[in-house]
Design a protein around this motif. Structure first.
Motif, PDB file in Angstrom:
ATOM      1  N   LYS A   1      21.095  12.653 -20.587  1.00  0.00           N
ATOM      2  CA  LYS A   1      22.221  11.733 -20.682  1.00  0.00           C
ATOM      3  C   LYS A   1      21.884  10.429 -19.951  1.00  0.00           C
ATOM      4  CE  LYS A   1      27.103  12.077 -20.937  1.00  0.00           C
ATOM      5  NZ  LYS A   1      28.291  12.815 -20.897  1.00  0.00           N
ATOM      6  N   LYS A   2      22.248   9.335 -20.565  1.00  0.00           N
ATOM      7  CA  LYS A   2      21.915   8.032 -19.982  1.00  0.00           C
ATOM      8  C   LYS A   2      23.177   7.203 -19.774  1.00  0.00           C
ATOM      9  CE  LYS A   2      17.457   8.716 -20.444  1.00  0.00           C
ATOM     10  NZ  LYS A   2      16.504   8.714 -19.345  1.00  0.00           N
ATOM     11  N   LEU A   3      23.114   6.367 -18.771  1.00  0.00           N
ATOM     12  CA  LEU A   3      24.205   5.413 -18.565  1.00  0.00           C
ATOM     13  C   LEU A   3      24.076   4.286 -19.579  1.00  0.00           C
ATOM     14  CD1 LEU A   3      24.077   5.158 -14.660  1.00  0.00           C
ATOM     15  CD2 LEU A   3      25.747   6.411 -16.038  1.00  0.00           C
ATOM     16  N   MET A   4      25.200   3.751 -19.986  1.00  0.00           N
ATOM     17  CA  MET A   4      25.175   2.712 -21.012  1.00  0.00           C
ATOM     18  C   MET A   4      24.713   1.358 -20.470  1.00  0.00           C
ATOM     19  SD  MET A   4      25.893   3.851 -24.006  1.00  0.00           S
ATOM     20  CE  MET A   4      25.251   5.492 -23.845  1.00  0.00           C
ATOM     21  N   ALA A   5      24.910   1.119 -19.186  1.00  0.00           N
ATOM     22  CA  ALA A   5      24.471  -0.159 -18.603  1.00  0.00           C
ATOM     23  C   ALA A   5      24.394  -0.040 -17.090  1.00  0.00           C
ATOM     24  CB  ALA A   5      25.435  -1.280 -18.987  1.00  0.00           C
ATOM     25  N   GLY A   6      23.526  -0.857 -16.523  1.00  0.00           N
ATOM     26  CA  GLY A   6      23.382  -0.858 -15.073  1.00  0.00           C
ATOM     27  C   GLY A   6      23.267  -2.272 -14.543  1.00  0.00           C
TER      28      GLY A   6
ATOM     29  N   PHE B   1      22.448 -11.780 -19.536  1.00  0.00           N
ATOM     30  CA  PHE B   1      21.255 -11.102 -20.050  1.00  0.00           C
ATOM     31  C   PHE B   1      21.163  -9.830 -19.231  1.00  0.00           C
ATOM     32  CE2 PHE B   1      16.960  -9.631 -19.860  1.00  0.00           C
ATOM     33  CZ  PHE B   1      16.503  -9.786 -21.149  1.00  0.00           C
ATOM     34  N   ASN B   2      21.056  -8.707 -19.898  1.00  0.00           N
ATOM     35  CA  ASN B   2      21.000  -7.456 -19.147  1.00  0.00           C
ATOM     36  C   ASN B   2      19.933  -6.546 -19.741  1.00  0.00           C
ATOM     37  OD1 ASN B   2      21.503  -4.862 -18.044  1.00  0.00           O
ATOM     38  ND2 ASN B   2      23.558  -5.550 -17.498  1.00  0.00           N
ATOM     39  N   PHE B   3      18.965  -6.202 -18.922  1.00  0.00           N
ATOM     40  CA  PHE B   3      17.845  -5.398 -19.421  1.00  0.00           C
ATOM     41  C   PHE B   3      18.088  -3.891 -19.282  1.00  0.00           C
ATOM     42  CE2 PHE B   3      14.915  -4.623 -15.543  1.00  0.00           C
ATOM     43  CZ  PHE B   3      15.999  -4.587 -14.680  1.00  0.00           C
ATOM     44  N   THR B   4      19.306  -3.508 -18.925  1.00  0.00           N
ATOM     45  CA  THR B   4      19.573  -2.080 -18.738  1.00  0.00           C
ATOM     46  C   THR B   4      20.470  -1.488 -19.834  1.00  0.00           C
ATOM     47  OG1 THR B   4      21.559  -2.430 -17.394  1.00  0.00           O
ATOM     48  CG2 THR B   4      19.454  -2.423 -16.223  1.00  0.00           C
TER      49      THR B   4
ATOM     50  N   VAL C   1      18.291   3.110 -19.603  1.00  0.00           N
ATOM     51  CA  VAL C   1      17.203   2.802 -20.534  1.00  0.00           C
ATOM     52  C   VAL C   1      16.961   1.297 -20.492  1.00  0.00           C
ATOM     53  CG1 VAL C   1      16.396   2.927 -22.912  1.00  0.00           C
ATOM     54  CG2 VAL C   1      17.833   4.752 -22.004  1.00  0.00           C
ATOM     55  N   ILE C   2      15.770   0.945 -20.029  1.00  0.00           N
ATOM     56  CA  ILE C   2      15.411  -0.468 -19.919  1.00  0.00           C
ATOM     57  C   ILE C   2      14.948  -0.988 -21.279  1.00  0.00           C
ATOM     58  CG2 ILE C   2      13.730  -2.073 -18.881  1.00  0.00           C
ATOM     59  CD1 ILE C   2      15.711  -1.035 -16.870  1.00  0.00           C
ATOM     60  N   THR C   3      15.443  -2.130 -21.651  1.00  0.00           N
ATOM     61  CA  THR C   3      14.922  -2.789 -22.855  1.00  0.00           C
ATOM     62  C   THR C   3      14.588  -4.231 -22.512  1.00  0.00           C
ATOM     63  OG1 THR C   3      15.454  -3.603 -25.055  1.00  0.00           O
ATOM     64  CG2 THR C   3      17.331  -3.158 -23.620  1.00  0.00           C
ATOM     65  N   LEU C   4      13.368  -4.593 -22.808  1.00  0.00           N
ATOM     66  CA  LEU C   4      12.983  -5.982 -22.502  1.00  0.00           C
ATOM     67  C   LEU C   4      13.360  -6.908 -23.646  1.00  0.00           C
ATOM     68  CD1 LEU C   4       9.596  -5.370 -20.739  1.00  0.00           C
ATOM     69  CD2 LEU C   4      11.794  -5.910 -19.723  1.00  0.00           C
ATOM     70  N   ASP C   5      13.860  -6.295 -24.713  1.00  0.00           N
ATOM     71  CA  ASP C   5      14.374  -7.091 -25.819  1.00  0.00           C
ATOM     72  C   ASP C   5      13.352  -8.147 -26.230  1.00  0.00           C
ATOM     73  OD1 ASP C   5      16.143  -7.896 -27.686  1.00  0.00           O
ATOM     74  OD2 ASP C   5      17.803  -8.206 -26.321  1.00  0.00           O
ATOM     75  N   GLY C   6      13.801  -9.279 -26.613  1.00  0.00           N
ATOM     76  CA  GLY C   6      12.876 -10.315 -27.062  1.00  0.00           C
ATOM     77  C   GLY C   6      12.066 -10.947 -25.948  1.00  0.00           C
TER      78      GLY C   6
ATOM     79  N   ARG D   1       9.670  -7.782 -13.548  1.00  0.00           N
ATOM     80  CA  ARG D   1      10.224  -8.674 -12.510  1.00  0.00           C
ATOM     81  C   ARG D   1      11.018  -9.814 -13.154  1.00  0.00           C
ATOM     82  NH1 ARG D   1       8.598  -7.887  -7.372  1.00  0.00           N
ATOM     83  NH2 ARG D   1       6.568  -6.901  -7.064  1.00  0.00           N
ATOM     84  N   LEU D   2      10.461 -10.372 -14.213  1.00  0.00           N
ATOM     85  CA  LEU D   2      11.148 -11.475 -14.902  1.00  0.00           C
ATOM     86  C   LEU D   2      12.483 -10.990 -15.480  1.00  0.00           C
ATOM     87  CD1 LEU D   2       8.135 -13.116 -16.806  1.00  0.00           C
ATOM     88  CD2 LEU D   2       9.285 -13.981 -14.767  1.00  0.00           C
ATOM     89  N   ALA D   3      12.451  -9.808 -16.093  1.00  0.00           N
ATOM     90  CA  ALA D   3      13.678  -9.259 -16.689  1.00  0.00           C
ATOM     91  C   ALA D   3      14.728  -9.013 -15.603  1.00  0.00           C
ATOM     92  CB  ALA D   3      13.358  -7.952 -17.420  1.00  0.00           C
ATOM     93  N   ARG D   4      14.251  -8.525 -14.464  1.00  0.00           N
ATOM     94  CA  ARG D   4      15.176  -8.223 -13.372  1.00  0.00           C
ATOM     95  C   ARG D   4      15.797  -9.504 -12.819  1.00  0.00           C
ATOM     96  NH1 ARG D   4      13.320  -4.790  -8.128  1.00  0.00           N
ATOM     97  NH2 ARG D   4      12.174  -6.714  -7.733  1.00  0.00           N
TER      98      ARG D   4
END
Lengths: 279, 182
Positions: free
Chosen positions: A111-116, A90-93, A135-140, A77-80
């Protein structure tokens, strides 16, 4: 006086996590232990590197709904919300882009999309799903989130205490304590380690960005909005560590003109420019 | 900008920082023993001298070199029953050694690890005399007690690989020394 604080360190979250807590109350050691346990829980559920984590299962679910830990819901939720509020700075996708350049491991096929966008993640109760193949990445921010949970644990069990949690530079300080903080900048030719200041009842995070694709550069910040990063070190102070961390990414991909405003609009305070001067 | 955020950062005189803040001792061996093997009532230090053959074997199995011939190993007992082994070892961080402790069960399972001392300089720059010299003669009239100060290097994300390699090496050592079963 150094004995006033009990300090412990453990290798977690791919870095060394240090916890300091005043010894002024009973169960200091047990409380630190609990804080480490909270960090381990975050690592278990939100690690991108662990194929069994909630995050990896979500990325591999091919759009199916999956049940995840309530803590994962909270982090997602925070990332979104920060993806939405920062308008994608900031983009978590962007996980697939990071996988493409080898910065993150690939656990899922297809196959994955590069960003959403922010609303590509659907949250319903304790279940989550991705509306598009991303692909979701919560990164740091997962690291910052872990720091926040650990601090919460320390405060809950040591109400009148003071201390800090530092996960490789994602730092949060609480209570009656001011911690001096220095900033490392490996690229500075003079080797100077500038003092940022003293941190009190706040969180601080730092991210380094590079415009080049040097393999020696460990991390990579990618924005879906097409901005390219420039060389710099971005330190942001914020009320919580997850936010401070997210805003270093916002700073890293913002233009020089907009940077300070972009960070402050989202609740942070940029405290250092690319040249390392204290503002 | 609200007050809270602005107040979060207090600019300090550089004298708040001393060289000693780059080293942190977290636990003594006996403290680490209590944390990692809390049910043990006795620790017996074992005198071990590895042969060249054993050192080669460890390198072969662990992929990293066993630096010392005399590893620090304790056998842990509860009421005269062996409950595991306690190791103190060192790995190189970025520039300096990290001292760590590991508890390993008789079956060769890691029961836990603890960082005991961390001396990382966060880059070789702080070892330069000219960098240290800049602190000489500074005043200490700041709101801090020097010995409360802790160095926090924001932006210094460190790899834990060497430590993990070190733990693996101890598991190999445990195996090579036949410490299973006590």
């Amino acid at each position: 006086m150094v004995d006033k604080y009990r300090r412990r360190m453990r290798p977690l979250l791919g870095t060394y996590v240090e916890i300091g807590l005043s010894r002024a109350f009973q169960n200091c050691d047990r409380t630190i232990e609990r804080a480490f346990e909270r960090i381990e829980t975050v690592q278990k559920h939100l690690s991108f590197h662990d194929p069994r984590s909630d995050l990896s299962r979500l990325n591999s679910a091919r759009g199916e709904e999956i049940a995840v830990h309530p803590m994962s819901i909270c982090a997602l939720r925070l990332a979104r919300v920060i993806t939405w509020r920062s308008k994608g700075l900031f983009n978590f996708t962007v996980g697939a882009q990071l996988q493409k350049i080898g910065a993150l491991p690939i656990h899922e096929s297809g196959k994955k999309l590069m960003a959403g966008q922010a609303d590509d993640l659907e949250i319903r109760g304790k279940k989550v799903r991705l509306r598009r193949p991303l692909v979701i990445t919560l990164d740091g921010i997962a690291k910052g989130f872990a720091v926040d949970l650990a601090v919460k644990e320390l405060k809950t069990h040591g109400a009148s205490s003071s201390g800090w949690v530092n996960a490789g530079g994602d730092l949060r300080v609480f209570g009656d304590l001011t911690l001096p903080v220095f900033q490392r900048n490996a690229s500075r030719p003079d080797g100077e380690l500038p003092l940022l200041g003293g941190l009190r009842n706040s969180a601080l995070a730092t991210s380094e960005t590079s415009g080049s694709n040097s393999y020696q550069f460990p991390g990579k910040i990618i924005a879906a909005c097409g901005h390219s990063t420039e060389d710099g070190i971005w330190s942001v102070i914020a009320p919580s560590a997850w936010l401070a961390d997210a805003l270093t990414k916002v700073a890293g991909v913002s233009s020089q003109r907009d940077r300070e405003f972009a960070v402050s609009r989202l609740g942070g305070h940029l405290i250092q420019g690319a040249e390392g001067e204290v503002k | 900008m609200d007050d809270r955020r602005l107040n979060g950062l207090w600019l300090l005189p550089v004298a708040a920082f001393t060289n000693s803040t780059f080293a942190a001792d977290y636990l003594s061996a006996s403290e680490a023993q209590k944390i990692l093997l809390p049910t043990a009532d006795r620790f017996e230090l074992k005198s071990v001298e590895l042969t060249g053959e054993q050192i080669d074997k460890i390198k072969e199995l662990a992929g990293v070199r066993q630096r010392t011939k005399n590893p620090k190993i304790w056998q842990a007992y509860t009421k005269n029953e062996v409950i595991g082994w306690f190791f103190v070892d060192e790995v190189i961080g970025k520039h300096e050694f990290i001292t760590f402790a590991a508890a390993i069960s008789s079956e060769g399972k890691v029961l836990g690890i603890e960082v005991m001392s961390y001396r990382e300089t966060h880059g070789g720059e702080v070892r330069k005399p000219e960098w240290r010299e800049q602190f000489r003669g500074k005043k200490l009239d700041n709101p801090f007690k020097l010995d409360v100060d802790v160095s926090n290097i924001s932006g210094a994300t460190l790899s834990c690989r060497n430590l993990l390699d070190g733990v693996k090496r101890l598991l190999v050592l445990h195996k090579v020394l036949n410490l299973n079963g006590g």
